[in-house]
Design a protein around this motif. Structure first.
Motif, PDB file in Angstrom:
ATOM      1  N   GLU A   1       0.879  -1.236   0.095  1.00 59.47           N
ATOM      2  CA  GLU A   1       0.044  -0.117   0.157  1.00 59.47           C
ATOM      3  C   GLU A   1       0.821   1.227   0.000  1.00 59.47           C
ATOM      4  OE1 GLU A   1      -3.685   0.662   0.481  1.00 59.47           O
ATOM      5  OE2 GLU A   1      -3.676  -1.376  -0.301  1.00 59.47           O
ATOM      6  N   PRO A   2       0.746   2.265  -1.200  1.00 57.56           N
ATOM      7  CA  PRO A   2       1.480   3.339  -1.062  1.00 57.56           C
ATOM      8  C   PRO A   2       1.261   4.269   0.246  1.00 57.56           C
ATOM      9  CG  PRO A   2      -0.187   3.527  -2.701  1.00 57.56           C
ATOM     10  CD  PRO A   2      -0.224   2.255  -2.116  1.00 57.56           C
ATOM     11  N   GLN A   3       2.019   4.784   0.650  1.00 54.80           N
ATOM     12  CA  GLN A   3       1.798   5.790   1.826  1.00 54.80           C
ATOM     13  C   GLN A   3       1.810   7.063   1.390  1.00 54.80           C
ATOM     14  OE1 GLN A   3       1.080   4.720   4.999  1.00 54.80           O
ATOM     15  NE2 GLN A   3       0.935   2.899   3.768  1.00 54.80           N
ATOM     16  N   ARG A   4       2.333   7.643   0.339  1.00 61.47           N
ATOM     17  CA  ARG A   4       2.475   8.918  -0.312  1.00 61.47           C
ATOM     18  C   ARG A   4       2.459   8.723  -1.823  1.00 61.47           C
ATOM     19  NH1 ARG A   4       5.934  13.249   0.561  1.00 61.47           N
ATOM     20  NH2 ARG A   4       4.140  14.444   0.904  1.00 61.47           N
TER      21      ARG A   4
ATOM     22  N   GLU B   1      -9.090   7.467  -3.587  1.00 59.45           N
ATOM     23  CA  GLU B   1     -10.251   6.481  -3.138  1.00 59.45           C
ATOM     24  C   GLU B   1      -9.974   5.078  -3.107  1.00 59.45           C
ATOM     25  OE1 GLU B   1     -14.617   6.745  -2.944  1.00 59.45           O
ATOM     26  OE2 GLU B   1     -13.043   8.477  -3.130  1.00 59.45           O
ATOM     27  N   VAL B   2      -9.025   4.625  -3.860  1.00 58.46           N
ATOM     28  CA  VAL B   2      -8.403   3.355  -3.876  1.00 58.46           C
ATOM     29  C   VAL B   2      -7.457   2.764  -2.952  1.00 58.46           C
ATOM     30  CG1 VAL B   2      -9.300   2.869  -6.288  1.00 58.46           C
ATOM     31  CG2 VAL B   2      -6.826   3.230  -5.721  1.00 58.46           C
ATOM     32  N   PHE B   3      -6.858   3.766  -2.197  1.00 64.17           N
ATOM     33  CA  PHE B   3      -5.886   3.798  -1.338  1.00 64.17           C
ATOM     34  C   PHE B   3      -6.313   4.541  -0.304  1.00 64.17           C
ATOM     35  CE2 PHE B   3      -3.378   2.864  -5.227  1.00 64.17           C
ATOM     36  CZ  PHE B   3      -3.083   1.553  -5.043  1.00 64.17           C
ATOM     37  N   PRO B   4      -7.216   4.156   0.667  1.00 61.64           N
ATOM     38  CA  PRO B   4      -7.926   5.167   1.660  1.00 61.64           C
ATOM     39  C   PRO B   4      -6.904   5.483   2.617  1.00 61.64           C
ATOM     40  CG  PRO B   4      -8.529   2.681   1.921  1.00 61.64           C
ATOM     41  CD  PRO B   4      -7.976   2.841   0.542  1.00 61.64           C
ATOM     42  N   GLU B   5      -5.742   4.775   2.911  1.00 59.33           N
ATOM     43  CA  GLU B   5      -4.736   5.407   3.878  1.00 59.33           C
ATOM     44  C   GLU B   5      -3.518   6.331   3.545  1.00 59.33           C
ATOM     45  OE1 GLU B   5      -5.373   4.594   7.193  1.00 59.33           O
ATOM     46  OE2 GLU B   5      -7.152   3.536   6.220  1.00 59.33           O
TER      47      GLU B   5
ATOM     48  N   LYS C   1      11.460   1.920  -3.109  1.00 57.77           N
ATOM     49  CA  LYS C   1      10.890   0.905  -4.042  1.00 57.77           C
ATOM     50  C   LYS C   1       9.500   1.551  -4.622  1.00 57.77           C
ATOM     51  CE  LYS C   1      11.987  -3.404  -1.293  1.00 57.77           C
ATOM     52  NZ  LYS C   1      12.999  -3.833  -2.289  1.00 57.77           N
ATOM     53  N   GLY C   2       9.736   2.761  -4.983  1.00 55.36           N
ATOM     54  CA  GLY C   2       8.588   3.696  -5.528  1.00 55.36           C
ATOM     55  C   GLY C   2       8.486   3.355  -6.929  1.00 55.36           C
ATOM     56  N   LEU C   3       7.224   3.754  -7.747  1.00 58.28           N
ATOM     57  CA  LEU C   3       7.160   3.563  -9.214  1.00 58.28           C
ATOM     58  C   LEU C   3       6.978   5.092  -9.968  1.00 58.28           C
ATOM     59  CD1 LEU C   3       4.789   0.550  -9.411  1.00 58.28           C
ATOM     60  CD2 LEU C   3       6.981   0.771 -10.022  1.00 58.28           C
ATOM     61  N   LEU C   4       7.174   4.958 -10.995  1.00 56.71           N
ATOM     62  CA  LEU C   4       6.858   6.246 -11.800  1.00 56.71           C
ATOM     63  C   LEU C   4       6.166   5.781 -12.893  1.00 56.71           C
ATOM     64  CD1 LEU C   4       7.354   9.459 -12.538  1.00 56.71           C
ATOM     65  CD2 LEU C   4       9.286   8.224 -14.069  1.00 56.71           C
ATOM     66  N   ILE C   5       4.902   6.535 -13.139  1.00 58.53           N
ATOM     67  CA  ILE C   5       4.042   6.000 -14.151  1.00 58.53           C
ATOM     68  C   ILE C   5       3.597   7.495 -14.942  1.00 58.53           C
ATOM     69  CG2 ILE C   5       1.917   5.262 -14.999  1.00 58.53           C
ATOM     70  CD1 ILE C   5       1.970   3.195 -12.692  1.00 58.53           C
TER      71      ILE C   5
END
Length: 302
Positions: A125-128, A145-149, A248-252
């Motif tokens: 789950e991404p935090q930021r 909406e899909v990552f409520p935290e 371990k982040g992602l760039l899209i």
């Protein structure tokens, strides 16, 4: 002029479809054909649901409803204004967003990735989350909406766009963990890192911009055109992304038709070009590790 013989919803939709074809309107802002566009405009103009049963299409309009619907149809035909601007609303990821000519009409294939929670690429789950070049805020708010935290930052160069984004934050009740930042690229985010950076930046090259149908002239050029190859901003984002991704982040990033320019400019880089079930192309993904490994290369081509 619209004939006074048009009285029902069905009359107006049928008439609009004929005229849309006759006037060779372009459909690329949420619909791809005259029937869907006409139905959206006629029903939306009367605050009726698009999915309304067809049996109701034979309902007759009151005089004030006739005036409103016919005004919308005239503007769509004569002025080539996209339906979303005429209605002041567009749908993205099953959510309704306020839109006007300060922002692009939401239509990114990134919606499909959000609905799938970026599986299988996102680890945990991404935090930021950062929605860079946010416009209306639709991508970032849908992520919230899909990552409520998650804490979500909506960043854009345009103050006017961020006014719209703030309206949408309030509309979707996410002001406790979604906020806007004004700045050019990463300029407003010094030292900040994110587990997921998603960007639909301006990427239209000069030739494509010159060839765009009149409907696109109602959208802010700042959100579309970005140099001869469309990559003026993308080059900078790539050069600076390693400094703003977590380990371990992602760039899209969406680059649309400018995919060919990206591949030509960076033949050494193994971009993951994502595929979509619902249509769309030109969206790449890089891991934080890849961004770090190629940071010097990216910086050399800004």
């Amino acid at each position: 002029m619209i004939t006074t013989r048009l009285r029902t919803l069905r009359d107006h939709i049928r008439w609009a479809v004929s005229r849309f074809h006759e006037e060779d309107l372009y459909f690329g802002h949420g619909t791809d054909n005259a029937w869907d566009e006409a139905r959206q405009l006629v029903l939306g103009g009367l605050h009726l649901p698009y999915e309304m049963a067809d049996a109701y299409l034979d309902c007759r309009l009151e005089d004030e409803e006739l005036v409103r619907v016919q005004h919308l149809l005239k503007r769509r035909i004569k002025d080539r204004v996209p339906a979303a601007y005429l209605l002041g609303e567009a749908w993205f990821c099953g959510m309704a967003f306020i839109v006007d000519e300060r922002v692009l009409v939401p239509r990114s294939p990134i919606a499909e990735l959000i609905e799938e929670r970026f599986a299988p690429w996102l680890a945990g789950e991404p935090q930021r989350i950062l929605d860079l070049c946010t416009g209306s805020g639709c991508i970032g708010i849908a992520c919230a909406e899909v990552f409520p935290e998650a804490e979500v930052v909506l960043a854009d160069l345009s103050f006017e766009a961020l006014e719209v984004a703030n309206q949408n934050i309030e509309r979707h009740l996410h002001d406790d963990r979604v906020y806007t930042v004004q700045g050019d690229g990463f300029a407003g985010l010094p030292g900040q890192r994110f587990d997921l950076i998603v960007s639909n930046p301006p990427y239209v090259d000069a030739q494509d911009f010159a060839d765009m149908p009149p409907e696109y002239q109602h959208e802010p050029a700042l959100g579309l055109a970005c140099g001869d190859d469309g990559l003026n901003l993308v080059r900078r984002l790539l050069a600076e992304s390693a400094d703003h991704l977590s380990e371990k982040g992602l760039l899209i990033v969406e680059v649309g038709n400018s995919q060919v320019h990206v591949e030509a400019l960076y033949p050494e880089v193994d971009f993951a070009w994502l595929t979509f079930q619902n249509g769309g192309h030109g969206v790449f993904m890089l891991s934080a590790e890849q961004c770090r490994a190629h940071q010097a290369l990216f910086a050399s081509r800004v």
